[in-house]
Scaffold this active site. Sequence first.
Site, PDB file in Angstrom:
ATOM      1  N   ASP A 144      25.757  60.350  47.001  1.00 11.17           N
ATOM      2  CA  ASP A 144      24.541  59.536  46.976  1.00 11.17           C
ATOM      3  C   ASP A 144      23.375  60.516  46.833  1.00 11.17           C
ATOM      4  O   ASP A 144      22.997  61.199  47.784  1.00 11.17           O
ATOM      5  CB  ASP A 144      24.453  58.743  48.294  1.00 11.17           C
ATOM      6  CG  ASP A 144      23.101  58.059  48.479  1.00 11.17           C
ATOM      7  OD1 ASP A 144      22.168  58.357  47.707  1.00 11.17           O
ATOM      8  OD2 ASP A 144      22.986  57.246  49.414  1.00 11.17           O
TER       9      ASP A 144
ATOM     10  N   CYS B 185      17.254  52.159  57.251  1.00 11.64           N
ATOM     11  CA  CYS B 185      18.551  51.722  56.688  1.00 11.64           C
ATOM     12  C   CYS B 185      19.656  52.692  57.059  1.00 11.64           C
ATOM     13  O   CYS B 185      20.537  53.010  56.244  1.00 11.64           O
ATOM     14  CB  CYS B 185      18.484  51.564  55.163  1.00 11.64           C
ATOM     15  SG  CYS B 185      17.265  50.388  54.628  1.00 11.64           S
TER      16      CYS B 185
HETATM   17  N1  PMP Z   1      20.752  56.080  49.640  1.00 11.51           N
HETATM   18  C1  PMP Z   1      19.741  56.721  50.208  1.00 11.51           C
HETATM   19  C2  PMP Z   1      20.023  58.006  50.950  1.00 11.51           C
HETATM   20  C3  PMP Z   1      18.451  56.232  50.115  1.00 11.51           C
HETATM   21  O1  PMP Z   1      17.431  56.877  50.682  1.00 11.51           O
HETATM   22  C4  PMP Z   1      18.232  55.019  49.409  1.00 11.51           C
HETATM   23  C5  PMP Z   1      16.856  54.392  49.322  1.00 11.51           C
HETATM   24  N2  PMP Z   1      16.181  54.343  50.543  1.00 11.51           N
HETATM   25  C6  PMP Z   1      19.309  54.400  48.796  1.00 11.51           C
HETATM   26  C7  PMP Z   1      20.554  54.948  48.927  1.00 11.51           C
HETATM   27  C8  PMP Z   1      19.120  53.183  47.945  1.00 11.51           C
HETATM   28  O2  PMP Z   1      18.547  53.584  46.722  1.00 11.51           O
HETATM   29  P1  PMP Z   1      17.959  52.579  45.659  1.00 11.51           P
HETATM   30  O3  PMP Z   1      16.648  52.101  46.199  1.00 11.51           O
HETATM   31  O4  PMP Z   1      17.816  53.396  44.402  1.00 11.51           O
HETATM   32  O5  PMP Z   1      18.933  51.480  45.478  1.00 11.51           O
END
Ligand code: PMP
Length: 394
Positions: free
Chosen positions: A187, A351
């Site tokens: 990720d 999150c």
């Molecule tokens: N993974 C991480 C570590 C993130 O910081 C985020 C966004 N806060 C995401 C996934 C989700 O990314 P996206 O907004 O591009 O869907």
Amino acid sequence: MFKKDFPYFQNSKTVYLDNGATTQKPKSVIDSQVEYYETYCANTHRSNFGHANKATQEFEKTRVLLKEFINASKNEEIIFTKGVTESLNFIASSFAKDFKTVIISSLEHHSNITPWHMQGRSLGNGLEVVSCNDNLDFDLEHFEELLKANPNAFVSITHVSNAFGKIHDIKTIAKLAHEYGAIIMIDGAQSLAHFKVDVQDLDVDFFAISGHKTFAPTGVGAIYVKEKYLKDVKAYQTGGATIQEVDYNHSTLLDSPYKFEAGTQNIAGVIGFGKALEYLNYVKYENIESIEKNVFKFLDEELAKLPGIVFYNDTKDCIGSRSFNFEGIVHDDIGILIDKMNVAVRVGHHCAQPIMKKLGIRGTIRVSVAFYNDYVDVDKLIEALKKALSMLKD
Ligand code: PMP
């Protein structure tokens, strides 16, 4: 120094320190949106008239730029998505679905946790979590034990924790994973805004990218798929622009990347993503790294002077953000008060509830920086935090 390139800073007095959530967009990116919609708006990869061809060319230009930007070996390895969330869900629900075991880290964003739960996995039941120590360091020994106990697993790990800024040593993690026959997805949501990513050097199999966290419009991102896995990845949605031939009994799909990009894409977004990459090539990572190093040095010194501040990890191997609380103070209250003083940070669980629960907290105050932030922003943040603290202590 680079704020002048971002219209947001001419139009707003906000001290913007929520770059981990989304970044501001340079003028070239914003202009590219207006230019597409005002002068050559047409669909890509379908019609064969002037503007349609131009739209397709501009769209495909971003694929080449992104391939070069992350040093992928082929254009076909770059598949556009809506962002990291879609990239992770795509691979989880297609390629990785039937793996007996999925291994994640303790610091994952929900978008690298919930897709696995949706498959009925839970801890010890198809899902394993690598532990971390009190400084949130990835436990390599535990990882190796999990790999040994679960041969040929699918590993899905964040490059940088969005909640605490911790960087995972992906090169070492990927090497170990491969030694045990595992396949690894990263990720990369929080990487590209801060440092160079070279997917061949890291030797990862999948790498998820977020456009909007990399100075591009929202609703665009990508997944890098190592060439050797392209034929094994099943499309998780199909339809217009993905097919070679269809009759009422049967359809045959195109090759990658087109078989994975079903329906009309976020054309303006992808074109804008290309402009963001061109802009980053102009700014250069060496400048980004040195600016952020200086801003963080000042920020760390100033934060350390604030009474009752609590950190959860040291700043070694950390990039992009600082996460903290103040003893006896609810983080949401700080967020509300400093917002009134025009300082934008994120407060909450970011999150990443599982790691917050492990730490016994509901959330933190997260200050996340991009290369356009400067000492003045830090001064204003610290002043606002001091005022908020004195109001809350009275
Ligand atoms: N993974 C991480 C570590 C993130 O910081 C985020 C966004 N806060 C995401 C996934 C989700 O990314 P996206 O907004 O591009 O869907």
